[in-house]
Write a protein that holds these residues in place. Structure first.
Motif, PDB file in Angstrom:
ATOM      1  N   ASP A 271     -13.497 -14.733 -28.425  1.00 44.20           N
ATOM      2  CA  ASP A 271     -14.313 -15.588 -27.506  1.00 44.20           C
ATOM      3  C   ASP A 271     -14.887 -14.700 -26.232  1.00 44.20           C
ATOM      4  OD1 ASP A 271     -15.239 -17.568 -25.799  1.00 44.20           O
ATOM      5  OD2 ASP A 271     -13.220 -18.351 -25.491  1.00 44.20           O
ATOM      6  N   PHE A 272     -16.261 -14.951 -26.406  1.00 47.34           N
ATOM      7  CA  PHE A 272     -17.156 -13.993 -25.527  1.00 47.34           C
ATOM      8  C   PHE A 272     -17.567 -14.669 -24.317  1.00 47.34           C
ATOM      9  CE2 PHE A 272     -17.268 -11.670 -29.311  1.00 47.34           C
ATOM     10  CZ  PHE A 272     -16.773 -10.355 -29.121  1.00 47.34           C
ATOM     11  N   ALA A 273     -17.369 -14.261 -22.948  1.00 44.46           N
ATOM     12  CA  ALA A 273     -18.125 -15.086 -21.744  1.00 44.46           C
ATOM     13  C   ALA A 273     -17.854 -14.215 -20.777  1.00 44.46           C
ATOM     14  CB  ALA A 273     -17.312 -16.487 -21.596  1.00 44.46           C
ATOM     15  N   ALA A 274     -18.604 -14.563 -19.537  1.00 44.32           N
ATOM     16  CA  ALA A 274     -18.409 -13.549 -18.391  1.00 44.32           C
ATOM     17  C   ALA A 274     -16.784 -13.167 -18.151  1.00 44.32           C
ATOM     18  CB  ALA A 274     -18.961 -14.410 -17.124  1.00 44.32           C
ATOM     19  N   SER A 275     -16.419 -12.370 -17.761  1.00 47.67           N
ATOM     20  CA  SER A 275     -15.243 -12.081 -17.202  1.00 47.67           C
ATOM     21  C   SER A 275     -14.534 -13.030 -16.609  1.00 47.67           C
ATOM     22  CB  SER A 275     -14.867 -10.648 -16.828  1.00 47.67           C
ATOM     23  OG  SER A 275     -15.388  -9.734 -17.707  1.00 47.67           O
ATOM     24  N   SER A 276     -15.389 -13.349 -15.452  1.00 51.52           N
ATOM     25  CA  SER A 276     -14.951 -14.504 -14.477  1.00 51.52           C
ATOM     26  C   SER A 276     -14.554 -15.459 -15.038  1.00 51.52           C
ATOM     27  CB  SER A 276     -15.880 -14.615 -13.385  1.00 51.52           C
ATOM     28  OG  SER A 276     -17.323 -14.590 -13.876  1.00 51.52           O
ATOM     29  N   THR A 277     -15.490 -16.225 -16.228  1.00 56.97           N
ATOM     30  CA  THR A 277     -15.163 -17.281 -16.736  1.00 56.97           C
ATOM     31  C   THR A 277     -13.850 -17.292 -17.612  1.00 56.97           C
ATOM     32  OG1 THR A 277     -17.446 -17.730 -17.213  1.00 56.97           O
ATOM     33  CG2 THR A 277     -16.168 -19.113 -18.733  1.00 56.97           C
ATOM     34  N   LEU A 278     -13.634 -16.103 -18.305  1.00 52.52           N
ATOM     35  CA  LEU A 278     -12.506 -15.955 -19.400  1.00 52.52           C
ATOM     36  C   LEU A 278     -11.204 -15.960 -18.320  1.00 52.52           C
ATOM     37  CD1 LEU A 278     -13.860 -13.221 -21.523  1.00 52.52           C
ATOM     38  CD2 LEU A 278     -13.484 -15.711 -22.185  1.00 52.52           C
ATOM     39  N   ALA A 279     -11.354 -15.307 -17.155  1.00 55.14           N
ATOM     40  CA  ALA A 279     -10.127 -15.321 -16.396  1.00 55.14           C
ATOM     41  C   ALA A 279      -9.827 -16.455 -15.918  1.00 55.14           C
ATOM     42  CB  ALA A 279     -10.302 -14.458 -15.129  1.00 55.14           C
ATOM     43  N   THR A 280     -10.801 -17.374 -15.317  1.00 60.95           N
ATOM     44  CA  THR A 280     -10.523 -18.672 -15.080  1.00 60.95           C
ATOM     45  C   THR A 280      -9.678 -19.466 -16.055  1.00 60.95           C
ATOM     46  OG1 THR A 280     -12.313 -18.790 -13.683  1.00 60.95           O
ATOM     47  CG2 THR A 280     -11.584 -20.784 -13.994  1.00 60.95           C
ATOM     48  N   GLN A 281     -10.122 -19.277 -17.311  1.00 58.22           N
ATOM     49  CA  GLN A 281      -9.756 -20.228 -18.513  1.00 58.22           C
ATOM     50  C   GLN A 281      -8.143 -19.732 -18.839  1.00 58.22           C
ATOM     51  OE1 GLN A 281     -12.888 -19.347 -21.580  1.00 58.22           O
ATOM     52  NE2 GLN A 281     -13.903 -21.211 -20.749  1.00 58.22           N
ATOM     53  N   ILE A 282      -7.863 -18.307 -18.660  1.00 62.10           N
ATOM     54  CA  ILE A 282      -6.562 -17.874 -18.853  1.00 62.10           C
ATOM     55  C   ILE A 282      -5.841 -18.482 -17.934  1.00 62.10           C
ATOM     56  CG2 ILE A 282      -5.161 -15.916 -19.022  1.00 62.10           C
ATOM     57  CD1 ILE A 282      -7.534 -14.480 -20.194  1.00 62.10           C
ATOM     58  N   LEU A 283      -6.229 -18.414 -16.512  1.00 61.75           N
ATOM     59  CA  LEU A 283      -5.373 -19.087 -15.413  1.00 61.75           C
ATOM     60  C   LEU A 283      -5.042 -20.496 -15.518  1.00 61.75           C
ATOM     61  CD1 LEU A 283      -7.001 -17.084 -12.564  1.00 61.75           C
ATOM     62  CD2 LEU A 283      -4.543 -16.773 -13.340  1.00 61.75           C
ATOM     63  N   GLN A 284      -5.987 -21.335 -16.352  1.00 61.27           N
ATOM     64  CA  GLN A 284      -5.896 -22.792 -16.615  1.00 61.27           C
ATOM     65  C   GLN A 284      -5.132 -22.861 -17.921  1.00 61.27           C
ATOM     66  OE1 GLN A 284      -6.743 -25.131 -14.443  1.00 61.27           O
ATOM     67  NE2 GLN A 284      -7.167 -23.742 -13.083  1.00 61.27           N
ATOM     68  N   GLY A 285      -4.713 -21.707 -18.605  1.00 59.19           N
ATOM     69  CA  GLY A 285      -3.813 -22.065 -19.569  1.00 59.19           C
ATOM     70  C   GLY A 285      -4.413 -21.843 -20.843  1.00 59.19           C
ATOM     71  N   ALA A 286      -5.408 -21.370 -21.109  1.00 59.46           N
ATOM     72  CA  ALA A 286      -5.847 -20.995 -22.492  1.00 59.46           C
ATOM     73  C   ALA A 286      -5.329 -19.911 -23.188  1.00 59.46           C
ATOM     74  CB  ALA A 286      -7.596 -20.368 -22.113  1.00 59.46           C
ATOM     75  N   PRO A 287      -4.889 -20.429 -24.477  1.00 62.10           N
ATOM     76  CA  PRO A 287      -3.940 -19.520 -25.133  1.00 62.10           C
ATOM     77  C   PRO A 287      -4.556 -18.180 -25.709  1.00 62.10           C
ATOM     78  CG  PRO A 287      -4.847 -21.356 -26.547  1.00 62.10           C
ATOM     79  CD  PRO A 287      -5.513 -21.399 -25.201  1.00 62.10           C
ATOM     80  N   ALA A 288      -5.011 -17.166 -24.744  1.00 61.23           N
ATOM     81  CA  ALA A 288      -5.354 -16.116 -25.207  1.00 61.23           C
ATOM     82  C   ALA A 288      -4.083 -14.950 -25.379  1.00 61.23           C
ATOM     83  CB  ALA A 288      -6.307 -15.459 -24.235  1.00 61.23           C
ATOM     84  N   ASP A 289      -4.529 -13.918 -26.451  1.00 61.49           N
ATOM     85  CA  ASP A 289      -3.279 -12.856 -26.450  1.00 61.49           C
ATOM     86  C   ASP A 289      -3.805 -11.899 -26.110  1.00 61.49           C
ATOM     87  OD1 ASP A 289      -1.607 -14.202 -28.445  1.00 61.49           O
ATOM     88  OD2 ASP A 289      -3.497 -14.412 -29.411  1.00 61.49           O
ATOM     89  N   VAL A 290      -5.235 -11.427 -25.834  1.00 58.58           N
ATOM     90  CA  VAL A 290      -5.612 -10.070 -25.136  1.00 58.58           C
ATOM     91  C   VAL A 290      -6.808 -10.528 -24.248  1.00 58.58           C
ATOM     92  CG1 VAL A 290      -6.716  -7.998 -25.720  1.00 58.58           C
ATOM     93  CG2 VAL A 290      -5.125  -9.154 -27.109  1.00 58.58           C
ATOM     94  N   PHE A 291      -7.117  -9.680 -23.186  1.00 60.81           N
ATOM     95  CA  PHE A 291      -8.076  -9.973 -22.262  1.00 60.81           C
ATOM     96  C   PHE A 291      -8.704  -8.691 -22.166  1.00 60.81           C
ATOM     97  CE2 PHE A 291      -9.369 -10.648 -17.729  1.00 60.81           C
ATOM     98  CZ  PHE A 291     -10.641 -11.098 -17.857  1.00 60.81           C
ATOM     99  N   ALA A 292      -9.967  -8.574 -22.273  1.00 63.97           N
ATOM    100  CA  ALA A 292     -10.632  -7.364 -21.862  1.00 63.97           C
ATOM    101  C   ALA A 292     -11.947  -7.731 -20.990  1.00 63.97           C
ATOM    102  CB  ALA A 292     -11.516  -6.793 -23.363  1.00 63.97           C
ATOM    103  N   SER A 293     -11.744  -7.160 -19.782  1.00 63.31           N
ATOM    104  CA  SER A 293     -12.559  -7.369 -18.599  1.00 63.31           C
ATOM    105  C   SER A 293     -13.475  -6.461 -18.337  1.00 63.31           C
ATOM    106  CB  SER A 293     -11.603  -7.720 -17.267  1.00 63.31           C
ATOM    107  OG  SER A 293     -12.369  -8.092 -16.384  1.00 63.31           O
TER     108      SER A 293
END
Lengths: 282, 259
Positions: A83-105
């Motif tokens: 899943d590619f998006a702005a790191s800020s978008t991805l961080a927000t989604q992870i903080l809201q409970g998105a089930p990600a296994d790895v985060f590359a910022s």
């Protein structure tokens, strides 16, 4: 609607009745088909495939697609969803409970939002670096960073909270104190900004589409774009760009996450990143 | 055909979708109802976005009414070759994904666009300006107005206008005094639908107009940007838009029932 005259005594009503029967049959078949499709989709979802979800910064789109393929080849049975998006978008989604296994910022600030919330497994590891460039349409009269201050230039940057936008702001802040640029240059450039885009790839796309005259993006984003030229930004203005990577506790597959993290940091992973133009981490 | 289905079954199955349609809004309102609601709305981006949204939607609604009413009248009252094709083309923006609409507009009015290049030579910039915001709203929302006015004109018999003319009313006066009052409910409906659709426009706007606070960042774009900066602000702004849209729909129901 008109009907051809038939042999019936009352042709209009009969054919209308026939039509409504056909219609009902059609609708019930359509309904059944949709139901089957939905059930099929649900069944496909429940297959026991090993799914690893990787959230990565927009600028990593090409490099991480290649890395995911290489990871799948090296680990039979593994399947990486990207899943590619702005790191800020991805961080927000992870903080809201998105089930990600790895985060590359693409920057440390967005990674800090994740580690501050204690969602990491192990510590974040820097795995790549990058440079900023100015991209312009191939035939543009803009030849130098200084040309960005020319009146009427339509300049596009990434949004402030997006790492690429944050780095572009840092670049301009550095220019304010730099001989040959100065506050007047920075003010003129700011006046030329017409949009702050949701991620770096969309920022670059505005130039590729011919909508904007110039954009500040990563050197790696300029590589795949057609009809676009990239203008280097002097080292004195370059911010330090570091990409950190972390395995998350919140994902469905913690051991797979750790394996993917190790794979990106391995010599093979670094070679792939280098092939896509990424520098070693600063 | 006249027999009714059992009420229990209807309510049971209907409830699923009704809950799905109502609960998300309630979740948004419940979550944004916090002590900091008002202070969250006090940032400069919020006021700028609200002002821009109200200004651009007012312009696009006005343009829709002025330019769309003749279109609807023409389509309702006149038969000509290629009419079905034209009607389908005019409805197309309603079913296009907004992002595609934005891309199409960008290729028309962008710097190197079909109209954009000659306009640019004449010193007129459209892309990345508030004009582009209005253009995006007009493109995606005005077909709703045309549709509802077209249906209204169609169901108003031209013989009524003709009767007024025989009573020595001018044709314009006949239109104003006879046809317009009869189409009032459709007019209100068309305006409400067009305005709310324009107010919520996101996909086409971000592509053709970009997102710059105070210039092209309307409420939906500002909410999207705030999601990553300050969730509370995004929630409060979302709640404001929801309440405004709901109030409008409710007023519209009242008005059409009265008319």
């Amino acid at each position: 609607m008109t009907h051809p005259p038939g042999p019936e005594s009352c042709p209009g009503r009969a054919s209308r009745l026939l039509e409504s029967v056909t219609m009902t049959r059609f609708l019930s078949r359509l309904g059944a088909a949709l139901l089957l499709a939905a059930l099929g989709a649900a069944a496909a979802r429940q297959s026991p495939r090993h799914d690893l979800t990787v959230f990565a910064a927009s600028s990593l789109t090409d490099a991480f697609t290649a890395l995911a393929h290489a990871f799948e080849a090296a680990n039979p049975g593994a399947h990486v969803s990207l899943d590619f998006a702005a790191s800020s978008t991805l961080a927000t989604q992870i903080l809201q409970g998105a089930p990600a296994d790895v985060f590359a910022s693409a920057d440390r600030a967005q990674m800090a939002r994740i580690t501050d919330a204690g969602l990491q497994q192990g510590s974040p590891a820097p795995f790549a670096g990058n440079r900023l460039v100015v991209v312009v349409p191939a035939g543009s009269s803009i030849k130098d960073v200084k040309d960005l201050a020319r009146p009427g230039v339509l300049l596009v940057l990434a949004a402030q909270q997006v790492p690429a936008g944050h780095y572009a702001d840092a670049m301009l802040a550095a220019a304010a104190a730099q001989p040959g640029y100065g506050p007047a240059f920075v003010q003129a450039v700011h006046a030329n900004v017409v949009s702050r885009e949701p991620n770096v790839r969309q920022t670059a796309a505005k130039v590729a589409l011919g909508a904007a005259d110039a954009a500040v993006v990563y050197a790696t984003d300029a590589r795949g774009l057609p009809d676009v030229r990239s203008i280097p930004i002097p080292a004195a203005l370059q911010p330090a760009i570091a990409y950190p990577l972390v395995a998350l506790r919140s994902g469905a597959d913690p051991s797979g996450a750790a394996a993917f993290r190790a794979f990106v940091l391995s010599p093979a992973g670094r070679a792939t990143l280098a092939a896509y133009g990424f520098a070693p981490p600063p | 055909m006249r027999t009714r289905l059992p009420a229990g079954l209807l309510v049971g199955t209907g409830l699923v979708l009704m809950l799905l349609l109502v609960l998300p809004t309630l979740a948004l309102l419940a979550r944004s109802a916090m002590p900091s609601f008002l202070s969250a709305l006090q940032g400069p981006t919020v006021t700028a976005a609200l002002r821009l949204s109200l200004g651009t939607t007012a312009v696009s609604l006005l343009a829709t009414v002025v330019l769309g009413t003749p279109v609807a009248y023409l389509l309702a009252r006149f038969a000509f070759r290629g009419k079905a094709l034209l009607e389908a083309l005019l409805d197309l923006p309603l079913v296009l994904p907004p992002v595609v609409a934005g891309l199409a507009l960008l290729l028309l009015v962008g710097r190197r666009g079909l109209l954009g290049a000659p306009l640019e030579a004449a010193g007129v910039h459209v892309a990345f300006t508030s004009a582009a915001v209005v253009l995006a709203q007009l493109f995606v929302a005005s077909p709703l107005y045309i549709r509802s006015m077209k249906a209204a004109f169609r169901s108003t018999p031209p013989s009524l206008e003709a009767a007024a003319v025989t009573l020595h009313a001018s044709r314009l006066r006949a239109f104003r005094r006879v046809t317009l009052p009869l189409t009032l409910p459709a007019f209100i409906e068309g305006c409400v639908l067009t305005w709310t659709r324009a107010l919520g426009e996101f996909g086409a706007t971000i592509v053709v107009a970009g997102s710059l606070a105070g210039r092209t960042q309307t409420m939906p774009l500002a909410i999207y940007a705030e999601l990553e900066r300050n969730l509370n602000t995004a929630l409060a702004m979302g709640a404001v838009l929801t309440l405004v849209a709901f109030a409008l729909l409710l007023t519209f129901r009242r008005l059409t029932r009265a008319a």
